[in-house]
Design a protein around this motif. Sequence first.
Motif, PDB file in Angstrom:
ATOM      1  N   THR A   1     -21.751  -2.149 -29.798  1.00  0.00           N
ATOM      2  CA  THR A   1     -22.483  -2.467 -27.988  1.00  0.00           C
ATOM      3  C   THR A   1     -22.923  -3.371 -28.288  1.00  0.00           C
ATOM      4  OG1 THR A   1     -21.197   0.105 -28.504  1.00  0.00           O
ATOM      5  CG2 THR A   1     -22.853  -0.934 -26.492  1.00  0.00           C
TER       6      THR A   1
ATOM      7  N   ASN B   1     -23.336  -6.805 -29.887  1.00  0.00           N
ATOM      8  CA  ASN B   1     -22.742  -7.861 -29.521  1.00  0.00           C
ATOM      9  C   ASN B   1     -21.626  -8.055 -28.339  1.00  0.00           C
ATOM     10  OD1 ASN B   1     -23.822  -8.528 -32.016  1.00  0.00           O
ATOM     11  ND2 ASN B   1     -21.548  -7.426 -33.846  1.00  0.00           N
ATOM     12  N   ALA B   2     -21.204  -6.674 -27.523  1.00  0.00           N
ATOM     13  CA  ALA B   2     -20.853  -7.305 -26.268  1.00  0.00           C
ATOM     14  C   ALA B   2     -21.381  -7.360 -25.318  1.00  0.00           C
ATOM     15  CB  ALA B   2     -19.554  -5.864 -25.866  1.00  0.00           C
ATOM     16  N   GLN B   3     -22.629  -7.105 -24.771  1.00  0.00           N
ATOM     17  CA  GLN B   3     -23.515  -6.885 -24.396  1.00  0.00           C
ATOM     18  C   GLN B   3     -24.375  -7.825 -24.192  1.00  0.00           C
ATOM     19  OE1 GLN B   3     -26.057  -4.601 -24.746  1.00  0.00           O
ATOM     20  NE2 GLN B   3     -25.191  -2.207 -23.806  1.00  0.00           N
TER      21      GLN B   3
ATOM     22  N   ILE C   1     -22.590 -10.749 -25.296  1.00  0.00           N
ATOM     23  CA  ILE C   1     -21.199 -11.733 -25.244  1.00  0.00           C
ATOM     24  C   ILE C   1     -21.437 -11.665 -23.966  1.00  0.00           C
ATOM     25  CG2 ILE C   1     -18.618 -12.023 -24.917  1.00  0.00           C
ATOM     26  CD1 ILE C   1     -18.842 -11.075 -28.150  1.00  0.00           C
ATOM     27  N   LYS C   2     -21.437 -11.049 -22.770  1.00  0.00           N
ATOM     28  CA  LYS C   2     -21.484 -10.967 -21.319  1.00  0.00           C
ATOM     29  C   LYS C   2     -22.737 -11.472 -21.046  1.00  0.00           C
ATOM     30  CE  LYS C   2     -18.963  -6.448 -20.576  1.00  0.00           C
ATOM     31  NZ  LYS C   2     -19.692  -4.929 -20.147  1.00  0.00           N
ATOM     32  N   GLN C   3     -24.352 -11.807 -21.259  1.00  0.00           N
ATOM     33  CA  GLN C   3     -25.044 -12.207 -20.662  1.00  0.00           C
ATOM     34  C   GLN C   3     -24.905 -13.717 -21.168  1.00  0.00           C
ATOM     35  OE1 GLN C   3     -28.361 -10.900 -23.224  1.00  0.00           O
ATOM     36  NE2 GLN C   3     -28.671  -8.402 -21.737  1.00  0.00           N
TER      37      GLN C   3
ATOM     38  N   ALA D   1     -21.746 -15.444 -21.843  1.00  0.00           N
ATOM     39  CA  ALA D   1     -21.005 -15.837 -20.268  1.00  0.00           C
ATOM     40  C   ALA D   1     -22.054 -15.475 -19.155  1.00  0.00           C
ATOM     41  CB  ALA D   1     -19.831 -14.731 -20.023  1.00  0.00           C
ATOM     42  N   ALA D   2     -22.500 -15.063 -19.061  1.00  0.00           N
ATOM     43  CA  ALA D   2     -22.790 -14.866 -17.982  1.00  0.00           C
ATOM     44  C   ALA D   2     -24.055 -16.629 -17.263  1.00  0.00           C
ATOM     45  CB  ALA D   2     -23.501 -14.015 -17.133  1.00  0.00           C
TER      46      ALA D   2
ATOM     47  N   LYS E   1     -23.648 -19.241 -19.243  1.00  0.00           N
ATOM     48  CA  LYS E   1     -22.953 -20.593 -19.199  1.00  0.00           C
ATOM     49  C   LYS E   1     -22.882 -20.950 -17.479  1.00  0.00           C
ATOM     50  CE  LYS E   1     -21.087 -20.684 -23.793  1.00  0.00           C
ATOM     51  NZ  LYS E   1     -20.179 -20.266 -24.219  1.00  0.00           N
ATOM     52  N   GLU E   2     -22.342 -19.823 -17.160  1.00  0.00           N
ATOM     53  CA  GLU E   2     -21.434 -20.037 -15.589  1.00  0.00           C
ATOM     54  C   GLU E   2     -22.648 -19.905 -14.433  1.00  0.00           C
ATOM     55  OE1 GLU E   2     -18.746 -19.832 -12.089  1.00  0.00           O
ATOM     56  OE2 GLU E   2     -18.739 -19.605 -14.826  1.00  0.00           O
TER      57      GLU E   2
END
Length: 126
Positions: A99, A101-103, A105-107, A109-110, A112-113
């Motif tokens: 869980t 790790n998934a959070q 990865i989202k952070q 990605a955000a 980088k965006e």
Amino acid sequence: MKAIYLYDTTSREFQGSKLVDDDYVAATGETEIKPTDGLYEPITWDGAKWNGTDQAVWQAAQQAKYKAYIKEHPEDAPQPTAEQQQLAELIKNNAQQSTLNAQLIKQVAALKEASTTHTDTTQEVK
């Protein structure tokens, strides 16, 4: 020697078997007909053949009896071993890590965006 199969004369339920001499004559509550393999309790005699429950029905009844017993006698419930407890803790920790790790990865990605958007805006200003 031959086998004789015994049943209760009232309930007609199978009671067991015994070995007798070949000239033995079956009495009331006895038969020479062997119960079919694969029958589960209760096994009853209908006068011509043995009848029993199939495995699925018998298993369900056994599980229901076990659950009722454990409900009345919780002290008899099986307790997990130390290894089972450690394994459960490791599984729990692994789920928590997944869980997290998934959070992350989202952070990432955000971020980088946001960085890409910020870079694009900076280049437009020049």
